[in-house]
Design a protein around this motif. Structure first.
Motif, PDB file in Angstrom:
ATOM      1  N   ALA A 119       0.792  -1.145   0.162  1.00  0.00           N
ATOM      2  CA  ALA A 119      -0.083   0.006  -0.020  1.00  0.00           C
ATOM      3  C   ALA A 119       0.682   1.249  -0.167  1.00  0.00           C
ATOM      4  CB  ALA A 119      -1.159  -0.069   1.013  1.00  0.00           C
ATOM      5  N   GLU A 120       1.943   1.069   0.692  1.00  0.00           N
ATOM      6  CA  GLU A 120       2.846   2.392   0.951  1.00  0.00           C
ATOM      7  C   GLU A 120       3.461   2.723  -0.523  1.00  0.00           C
ATOM      8  OE1 GLU A 120       2.779   4.473   3.103  1.00  0.00           O
ATOM      9  OE2 GLU A 120       3.836   4.341   4.835  1.00  0.00           O
ATOM     10  N   GLN A 121       3.910   1.316  -1.224  1.00  0.00           N
ATOM     11  CA  GLN A 121       4.505   1.792  -2.491  1.00  0.00           C
ATOM     12  C   GLN A 121       3.572   2.247  -3.467  1.00  0.00           C
ATOM     13  OE1 GLN A 121       5.734  -2.431  -3.438  1.00  0.00           O
ATOM     14  NE2 GLN A 121       7.257  -2.525  -1.652  1.00  0.00           N
ATOM     15  N   LYS A 122       2.260   1.657  -3.385  1.00  0.00           N
ATOM     16  CA  LYS A 122       1.418   2.390  -4.245  1.00  0.00           C
ATOM     17  C   LYS A 122       1.241   3.771  -4.135  1.00  0.00           C
ATOM     18  CE  LYS A 122      -1.400  -1.832  -5.181  1.00  0.00           C
ATOM     19  NZ  LYS A 122      -1.255  -1.802  -6.718  1.00  0.00           N
ATOM     20  N   ARG A 123       1.310   4.090  -2.953  1.00  0.00           N
ATOM     21  CA  ARG A 123       0.894   5.433  -2.606  1.00  0.00           C
ATOM     22  C   ARG A 123       2.244   6.337  -2.754  1.00  0.00           C
ATOM     23  NH1 ARG A 123      -1.676   7.272   3.486  1.00  0.00           N
ATOM     24  NH2 ARG A 123       0.455   6.003   4.075  1.00  0.00           N
ATOM     25  N   LYS A 124       3.194   5.756  -2.651  1.00  0.00           N
ATOM     26  CA  LYS A 124       4.594   6.759  -3.172  1.00  0.00           C
ATOM     27  C   LYS A 124       4.771   6.832  -4.741  1.00  0.00           C
ATOM     28  CE  LYS A 124       7.987   5.690  -0.862  1.00  0.00           C
ATOM     29  NZ  LYS A 124       9.186   5.088   0.011  1.00  0.00           N
ATOM     30  N   MET A 125       4.149   5.963  -5.399  1.00  0.00           N
ATOM     31  CA  MET A 125       4.323   5.826  -6.860  1.00  0.00           C
ATOM     32  C   MET A 125       2.893   6.918  -7.309  1.00  0.00           C
ATOM     33  SD  MET A 125       4.354   1.878  -8.087  1.00  0.00           S
ATOM     34  CE  MET A 125       4.067   2.274  -9.618  1.00  0.00           C
ATOM     35  N   LEU A 126       2.104   7.069  -6.662  1.00  0.00           N
ATOM     36  CA  LEU A 126       0.930   8.129  -7.104  1.00  0.00           C
ATOM     37  C   LEU A 126       1.502   9.482  -6.748  1.00  0.00           C
ATOM     38  CD1 LEU A 126      -2.333   6.324  -5.769  1.00  0.00           C
ATOM     39  CD2 LEU A 126      -1.701   6.605  -8.081  1.00  0.00           C
ATOM     40  N   GLY A 127       2.306   9.654  -5.958  1.00  0.00           N
ATOM     41  CA  GLY A 127       2.889  10.998  -5.372  1.00  0.00           C
ATOM     42  C   GLY A 127       1.731  11.590  -4.688  1.00  0.00           C
ATOM     43  N   VAL A 128       0.781  11.137  -4.244  1.00  0.00           N
ATOM     44  CA  VAL A 128      -0.537  11.649  -3.411  1.00  0.00           C
ATOM     45  C   VAL A 128      -0.726  11.087  -2.329  1.00  0.00           C
ATOM     46  CG1 VAL A 128      -2.633  12.612  -3.590  1.00  0.00           C
ATOM     47  CG2 VAL A 128      -1.607  12.374  -5.604  1.00  0.00           C
ATOM     48  N   ARG A 129      -0.745  11.602  -0.974  1.00  0.00           N
ATOM     49  CA  ARG A 129      -1.088  10.990   0.151  1.00  0.00           C
ATOM     50  C   ARG A 129      -2.493  10.674   0.528  1.00  0.00           C
ATOM     51  NH1 ARG A 129       2.127   8.941   3.904  1.00  0.00           N
ATOM     52  NH2 ARG A 129       1.493   8.979   5.981  1.00  0.00           N
ATOM     53  N   ILE A 130      -3.071   9.771  -0.302  1.00  0.00           N
ATOM     54  CA  ILE A 130      -4.154   9.332  -0.089  1.00  0.00           C
ATOM     55  C   ILE A 130      -4.359   8.360   1.178  1.00  0.00           C
ATOM     56  CG2 ILE A 130      -4.835   9.597  -2.392  1.00  0.00           C
ATOM     57  CD1 ILE A 130      -4.748   6.446  -3.137  1.00  0.00           C
ATOM     58  N   PRO A 131      -5.517   8.346   1.701  1.00  0.00           N
ATOM     59  CA  PRO A 131      -5.683   7.415   2.927  1.00  0.00           C
ATOM     60  C   PRO A 131      -5.484   5.983   2.627  1.00  0.00           C
ATOM     61  CG  PRO A 131      -7.535   8.960   2.772  1.00  0.00           C
ATOM     62  CD  PRO A 131      -6.957   9.085   1.578  1.00  0.00           C
ATOM     63  N   VAL A 132      -4.966   5.489   3.565  1.00  0.00           N
ATOM     64  CA  VAL A 132      -5.131   3.973   3.461  1.00  0.00           C
ATOM     65  C   VAL A 132      -5.988   3.214   4.699  1.00  0.00           C
ATOM     66  CG1 VAL A 132      -3.432   1.839   4.148  1.00  0.00           C
ATOM     67  CG2 VAL A 132      -2.759   3.645   2.936  1.00  0.00           C
ATOM     68  N   ILE A 133      -6.887   2.346   4.354  1.00  0.00           N
ATOM     69  CA  ILE A 133      -7.576   1.792   5.244  1.00  0.00           C
ATOM     70  C   ILE A 133      -7.252  -0.043   5.231  1.00  0.00           C
ATOM     71  CG2 ILE A 133      -9.851   0.790   5.743  1.00  0.00           C
ATOM     72  CD1 ILE A 133     -11.067   3.546   4.801  1.00  0.00           C
ATOM     73  N   ALA A 134      -7.378  -0.308   6.412  1.00  0.00           N
ATOM     74  CA  ALA A 134      -7.031  -1.897   6.437  1.00  0.00           C
ATOM     75  C   ALA A 134      -8.359  -2.520   7.180  1.00  0.00           C
ATOM     76  CB  ALA A 134      -5.889  -2.395   7.366  1.00  0.00           C
ATOM     77  N   THR A 135      -8.492  -3.694   6.825  1.00  0.00           N
ATOM     78  CA  THR A 135      -9.741  -4.336   7.256  1.00  0.00           C
ATOM     79  C   THR A 135      -8.939  -5.323   8.152  1.00  0.00           C
ATOM     80  OG1 THR A 135     -10.031  -6.003   5.488  1.00  0.00           O
ATOM     81  CG2 THR A 135     -11.281  -3.852   5.366  1.00  0.00           C
ATOM     82  N   GLY A 136      -9.977  -6.167   8.871  1.00  0.00           N
ATOM     83  CA  GLY A 136      -9.412  -7.461   9.733  1.00  0.00           C
ATOM     84  C   GLY A 136     -10.560  -8.063  10.381  1.00  0.00           C
ATOM     85  N   HIS A 137     -10.322  -9.261  10.606  1.00  0.00           N
ATOM     86  CA  HIS A 137     -11.509 -10.247  11.363  1.00  0.00           C
ATOM     87  C   HIS A 137     -10.719 -10.908  12.409  1.00  0.00           C
ATOM     88  CE1 HIS A 137     -15.633 -11.471  11.650  1.00  0.00           C
ATOM     89  NE2 HIS A 137     -15.077 -12.722  12.085  1.00  0.00           N
ATOM     90  N   LEU A 138     -10.417 -10.698  13.496  1.00  0.00           N
ATOM     91  CA  LEU A 138      -9.697 -10.995  14.685  1.00  0.00           C
ATOM     92  C   LEU A 138     -10.204 -10.618  16.020  1.00  0.00           C
ATOM     93  CD1 LEU A 138      -7.809  -8.314  15.047  1.00  0.00           C
ATOM     94  CD2 LEU A 138      -6.461  -9.501  12.986  1.00  0.00           C
ATOM     95  N   PHE A 139      -9.545 -10.963  17.246  1.00  0.00           N
ATOM     96  CA  PHE A 139      -9.728 -10.779  18.415  1.00  0.00           C
ATOM     97  C   PHE A 139      -8.594  -9.778  19.001  1.00  0.00           C
ATOM     98  CE2 PHE A 139     -12.488 -12.557  21.872  1.00  0.00           C
ATOM     99  CZ  PHE A 139     -12.418 -11.471  22.972  1.00  0.00           C
ATOM    100  N   THR A 140      -9.009  -8.535  19.105  1.00  0.00           N
ATOM    101  CA  THR A 140      -7.763  -7.720  20.119  1.00  0.00           C
ATOM    102  C   THR A 140      -7.860  -7.763  21.501  1.00  0.00           C
ATOM    103  OG1 THR A 140      -9.055  -5.816  19.690  1.00  0.00           O
ATOM    104  CG2 THR A 140      -7.804  -6.255  17.967  1.00  0.00           C
ATOM    105  N   ALA A 141      -6.684  -7.666  21.957  1.00  0.00           N
ATOM    106  CA  ALA A 141      -6.585  -7.800  23.471  1.00  0.00           C
ATOM    107  C   ALA A 141      -7.491  -6.795  24.161  1.00  0.00           C
ATOM    108  CB  ALA A 141      -5.023  -7.666  23.616  1.00  0.00           C
ATOM    109  N   GLY A 142      -8.315  -6.984  25.096  1.00  0.00           N
ATOM    110  CA  GLY A 142      -8.962  -6.081  25.626  1.00  0.00           C
ATOM    111  C   GLY A 142     -10.228  -6.092  25.072  1.00  0.00           C
ATOM    112  N   GLY A 143     -10.720  -6.649  24.089  1.00  0.00           N
ATOM    113  CA  GLY A 143     -11.913  -6.556  23.237  1.00  0.00           C
ATOM    114  C   GLY A 143     -13.118  -7.145  24.231  1.00  0.00           C
TER     115      GLY A 143
END
Length: 406
Positions: free
Chosen positions: A172-196
């Motif tokens: 994702a960082e490489q794609k953003r760097k190639m674009l030369g524009v700092r567009i947002p990065v979102i990530a998804t996940g399906h897991l259990f975080t500590a303290g949930g």
């Protein structure tokens, strides 16, 4: 740019045998309307679309009808698989769905880049990068070795999850760097975080057999501007961060969630900065758990007599009431109240008291417990074999019904 985050629909989920298709249909209709009214650009569904890996025809119809409807108003839809979903089932129509700008990621592949989506706006200009990480199964992130213990397994699982997010975020960082524009990065996940946070009876499964692994928020790379998680049904922040969230399930999965406010997350980006607002989901079917003495239970039923509500009744008193079910049926007669579950704690305690010191409830099967109930109620010995036979046939019928799909 507006993004809507939701998860854990569990389409097809029943509640003590009661089908809930009307609720699922009402929610999906509300969600499609909300997406249109709020002019949402991107919809994120963070796993557990269905409740089982073999969803019924009715469940599938609701899902695909929703996707067709929302594709006309939302520019992009991203759906990842959760631990309840079948990766191959979700993936099957993905090439067709892609023509509607619906991106389905059912499982990891050999190429990490498959999970990194560069999304354009309606003018064709890149506006968002989504690291669409699905539920990471044990075999996806860990190589089992002979002789490893639980600590070794958990360490490998956590390392595998961390490495996977690092790899996709690097792309994702490489794609953003190639674009030369700092567009947002979102990530998804399906897991259990500590303290949930979870609640009793919400059906949240242990993700990795034999392991109580809960990952820390620190495993997610800093380049992520919003983390859209699924798996936990209580809407909540992760590590008290506004931009790391579980949207929670849209419907109460069990009576433990009956009084919980359900919501979806609406994210707006101004440049790289995200602001998050919760949109409350209407209640489509009232649920309530009533617990206490007979006087307390009957009084509450009287208060609810003008409402359409499903109840779980938990009787808690020293006095044994053998005809509790009959009393309850009489109390709700003529109302729109339906009692889906009755739990007589006093009877349960008396049955458990008959278990000797070397026994636990885990040592008894369902037939043993029924046999103890017959003894508790002094049912004559000559009547017990026929009652036990009928009980076994009922249990078998229920199990067969549960295994079928419509």
């Amino acid at each position: 740019m507006k993004i809507l985050h939701t998860s854990d629909w569990h389409i097809g989920k029943t509640l003590y045998g009661r089908k809930r298709y009307e609720e699922f249909e009402a929610f999906l209709s509300w969600l499609a309307g909300t997406i249109s009214n709020e002019e949402v650009d991107v919809l994120l569904v963070s796993g557990d679309v269905f409740d089982t890996s073999t969803p019924s025809n009715h469940s599938q119809e609701l899902y695909y009808r929703f996707l067709c409807r929302v594709a006309s108003s939302c520019h992009h839809v991203i759906v990842i698989a959760g631990n309840h979903d079948s990766p191959s089932f979700l993936n099957a129509p993905r090439e067709l769905l892609r023509a509607l700008n619906i991106h389905v990621i059912g499982s990891v592949t050999e190429n990490y880049e498959d999970e990194v989506l560069l999304l354009n706006n309606r003018e064709g200009i890149p506006e968002l990068i989504v690291c669409a990480v699905p539920y990471l199964r044990d075999r996806d992130i860990r190589v089992a070795e002979a002789g490893e213990n639980i600590d070794d397994k958990e360490r490998k699982l956590i390392d595998g999850i961390r490495t996977h997010y690092l790899k996709v975020c690097e792309i994702a960082e490489q794609k953003r760097k190639m674009l030369g524009v700092r567009i947002p990065v979102i990530a998804t996940g399906h897991l259990f975080t500590a303290g949930g946070q979870t609640v009793d009876g919400d059906g949240v499964r242990e993700l990795y057999a034999g392991s109580l692994i809960h990952v820390s928020a620190g495993i997610f790379p800093d380049c992520i501007d919003y983390l859209a998680l699924g798996h936990l049904h209580v809407p909540q922040k992760v590590n008290n961060s506004d931009v790391m969230r579980y949207s929670g399930s849209p419907l109460p999965i069990g009576f433990g969630e009956a009084n919980q406010d359900k919501s979806v997350c609406l994210i707006e980006f101004t440049g790289k900065e995200a602001s998050v607002a919760l949109i409350k989901i209407p209640v489509f079917q009232c649920l309530e758990r009533i617990r206490g003495t007979w006087e307390e239970i009957s009084a509450r039923i009287l208060e609810l007599s003008q409402k359409k509500v499903w109840l779980e009744v938990v009787y808690e008193d020293e006095k044994v009431i053998g005809d509790l079910r009959e009393r309850l049926e009489a109390a709700v007669s003529g109302t729109e109240i339906e009692i889906l579950r009755i739990k007589n704690n006093r009877i349960i305690e008396r049955v458990l008291n008959q278990i000797n010191d070397k026994e636990t409830l885990d040592d008894l099967n369902v037939n043993d417990v029924f046999d103890r109930c017959l003894a508790l109620h002094d049912v004559p010995e000559e009547q017990r074999p026929e009652l036990l036979r009928a009980y076994r046939e009922t249990i078998m019928s229920i199990n067969e019904d549960d295994s079928r799909t419509e």
